[in-house]
Design a protein around this motif. Structure first.
Motif, PDB file in Angstrom:
ATOM      1  N   UNK A 155       0.837  -1.202   0.000  1.00 18.36           N
ATOM      2  CA  UNK A 155       0.000   0.000   0.000  1.00 18.36           C
ATOM      3  C   UNK A 155       0.873   1.252   0.000  1.00 18.36           C
ATOM      4  N   UNK A 156       1.883   1.276   0.861  1.00 21.59           N
ATOM      5  CA  UNK A 156       2.724   2.469   0.963  1.00 21.59           C
ATOM      6  C   UNK A 156       3.558   2.698  -0.288  1.00 21.59           C
ATOM      7  N   UNK A 157       3.989   1.609  -0.937  1.00 21.48           N
ATOM      8  CA  UNK A 157       4.709   1.768  -2.198  1.00 21.48           C
ATOM      9  C   UNK A 157       3.845   2.435  -3.246  1.00 21.48           C
ATOM     10  N   UNK A 158       2.584   2.031  -3.313  1.00 25.56           N
ATOM     11  CA  UNK A 158       1.643   2.639  -4.247  1.00 25.56           C
ATOM     12  C   UNK A 158       1.365   4.093  -3.876  1.00 25.56           C
ATOM     13  N   UNK A 159       1.153   4.365  -2.593  1.00 26.74           N
ATOM     14  CA  UNK A 159       0.880   5.737  -2.158  1.00 26.74           C
ATOM     15  C   UNK A 159       2.046   6.665  -2.470  1.00 26.74           C
ATOM     16  N   UNK A 161      -6.074   0.608   8.553  1.00 32.44           N
ATOM     17  CA  UNK A 161      -7.206  -0.148   9.108  1.00 32.44           C
ATOM     18  C   UNK A 161      -7.288  -1.525   8.457  1.00 32.44           C
ATOM     19  N   UNK A 162      -7.109  -1.589   7.143  1.00 28.10           N
ATOM     20  CA  UNK A 162      -7.120  -2.873   6.445  1.00 28.10           C
ATOM     21  C   UNK A 162      -5.991  -3.768   6.966  1.00 28.10           C
ATOM     22  N   UNK A 163      -4.812  -3.200   7.146  1.00 34.12           N
ATOM     23  CA  UNK A 163      -3.678  -3.973   7.696  1.00 34.12           C
ATOM     24  C   UNK A 163      -3.994  -4.451   9.102  1.00 34.12           C
ATOM     25  N   UNK A 164      -4.575  -3.586   9.908  1.00 37.57           N
ATOM     26  CA  UNK A 164      -4.953  -3.931  11.280  1.00 37.57           C
ATOM     27  C   UNK A 164      -5.942  -5.096  11.282  1.00 37.57           C
ATOM     28  N   UNK A 195      -5.416   1.247  -3.454  1.00 43.85           N
ATOM     29  CA  UNK A 195      -4.769   1.306  -2.142  1.00 43.85           C
ATOM     30  C   UNK A 195      -5.378   0.282  -1.192  1.00 43.85           C
ATOM     31  N   UNK A 196      -6.694   0.172  -1.177  1.00 46.02           N
ATOM     32  CA  UNK A 196      -7.358  -0.798  -0.310  1.00 46.02           C
ATOM     33  C   UNK A 196      -7.059  -2.227  -0.749  1.00 46.02           C
ATOM     34  N   UNK A 197      -7.178  -2.474  -2.052  1.00 49.48           N
ATOM     35  CA  UNK A 197      -7.047  -3.831  -2.567  1.00 49.48           C
ATOM     36  C   UNK A 197      -5.642  -4.402  -2.388  1.00 49.48           C
ATOM     37  N   UNK A 198      -4.639  -3.549  -2.386  1.00 47.92           N
ATOM     38  CA  UNK A 198      -3.266  -4.032  -2.183  1.00 47.92           C
ATOM     39  C   UNK A 198      -3.059  -4.590  -0.776  1.00 47.92           C
ATOM     40  N   UNK A 199      -3.992  -4.303   0.120  1.00 47.58           N
ATOM     41  CA  UNK A 199      -3.907  -4.835   1.476  1.00 47.58           C
ATOM     42  C   UNK A 199      -4.617  -6.167   1.663  1.00 47.58           C
ATOM     43  N   UNK A 200      -5.138  -6.731   0.586  1.00 50.00           N
ATOM     44  CA  UNK A 200      -5.822  -8.018   0.674  1.00 50.00           C
ATOM     45  C   UNK A 200      -4.903  -9.129   1.155  1.00 50.00           C
ATOM     46  N   UNK A 201      -5.467 -10.037   1.926  1.00 53.55           N
ATOM     47  CA  UNK A 201      -4.763 -11.259   2.303  1.00 53.55           C
ATOM     48  C   UNK A 201      -5.096 -12.349   1.286  1.00 53.55           C
ATOM     49  N   UNK A 202      -4.370 -13.462   1.344  1.00 59.57           N
ATOM     50  CA  UNK A 202      -4.624 -14.567   0.428  1.00 59.57           C
ATOM     51  C   UNK A 202      -6.074 -15.032   0.550  1.00 59.57           C
ATOM     52  N   UNK A 260      -5.183  -9.228 -11.915  1.00 60.20           N
ATOM     53  CA  UNK A 260      -6.586  -9.286 -12.334  1.00 60.20           C
ATOM     54  C   UNK A 260      -7.399 -10.332 -11.569  1.00 60.20           C
ATOM     55  N   UNK A 261      -6.746 -11.348 -10.990  1.00 65.78           N
ATOM     56  CA  UNK A 261      -7.475 -12.360 -10.241  1.00 65.78           C
ATOM     57  C   UNK A 261      -7.824 -11.923  -8.820  1.00 65.78           C
ATOM     58  N   UNK A 262      -7.334 -10.732  -8.413  1.00 65.45           N
ATOM     59  CA  UNK A 262      -7.589 -10.249  -7.053  1.00 65.45           C
ATOM     60  C   UNK A 262      -8.723  -9.235  -6.982  1.00 65.45           C
TER      61      UNK A 262
END
Length: 257
Positions: free
Chosen positions: A11-15, A37-40, A63-70, A102-104
């Motif tokens: 997320x921070x790399x993108x920001x 919050x997503x990371x938390x 930004x939100x989607x990059x914080x997704x877990x598997x 694209x699969x995420x």
């Protein structure tokens, strides 16, 4: 640029490198806090998809989607027809450039006010949504419908983020939020995230009252230098306020002692 980070490397790399180049109005300040919050949530074992109404070209969505877990998925809903038909191809290009495979995620060209909860659920990979960002049509009826949709699919410990609250151009939006909170007294505005300063349009972060403790102290500690210590009274709940310019602002009176 304000020095603020979510604590999530992707997320921070993108920001830091791409956020401002993607057209949109959501601030980097708000994106970093919501990314945190997503990371938390991931750290606390909260599992669910991420959803957004009003994705536009994907600035906040990525930004939100990059914080997704598997195993989790991001769903972006928009008509993708304004200002022209090129908005969806641009959004997909920004996602690819931002490192979102694209699969995420799914970009769903649809009107949120016309979909049923069942139709929405059919697009999810997880049973519930853990972070839902609403930035759709800025009108009372539309926001009310979007809130009902979000409420129906939320994880019990999830967060709903509302954009452009207290914006002078959309003065009736707050009434839709107040009416929603009265319908569902178990829900509270946990945090107000300012865009630029204490008079700019803000985001509201809403969660269940029994989930506030998962987020509130962590946000106050992590973003202490942005903490507006007077807070806000939201229907009897003392709400945390984070603002980029004022920090621990002098509220305007002296200690009588």
């Amino acid at each position: 640029m304000i020095d603020i980070a979510s604590g999530h490397p992707k997320i921070d790399g993108y920001l830091d490198t791409q956020y401002e180049s993607v057209r949109g109005m959501s601030s980097r300040f708000a994106a970093a806090i919501c990314g945190h919050v997503v990371r938390r949530q991931s750290e606390q074992g909260i599992v669910g998809d991420i959803a957004e109404i009003g994705t536009f070209e994907g600035r906040f969505f990525i930004a939100l989607a990059l914080g997704l877990a598997d195993g989790e998925h991001a769903l972006g809903i928009d008509l993708f027809d304004w200002p022209n038909a090129g908005v969806l191809p641009r959004m997909l290009k920004h996602c690819e450039r931002g490192g979102l495979s694209s699969d995420r995620f799914t970009a769903w060209k649809a009107h949120s006010g016309k979909m049923s909860v069942a139709e929405f659920r059919a697009k999810l990979k997880q049973p519930q949504v853990r972070f839902f960002h609403i930035d759709g049509e800025h009108a009372y009826d539309s926001l009310s419908k979007d809130l009902e949709l979000a409420h129906a699919v939320m994880h019990p410990q999830g967060v709903i983020a509302l954009d452009d609250m207290l914006h002078p151009g959309y003065p009736t939006l707050i009434t839709a939020v107040i009416d929603y909170l009265k319908r569902y007294p178990e829900m509270v505005v946990m945090c107000i995230v300012d865009r630029q300063d204490i008079v700019a349009a803000a985001k509201f972060l809403i969660c269940r009252n029994d989930a506030v403790a998962l987020y509130e102290q962590d946000l106050m500690t992590t973003f202490a230098r942005f903490h507006f210590i007077s807070g806000a009274d939201m229907l009897g709940h003392f709400t945390l306020v984070l603002t980029p310019q004022l920090g621990n602002v002098d509220v305007g009176w002296d200690d009588p002692a």
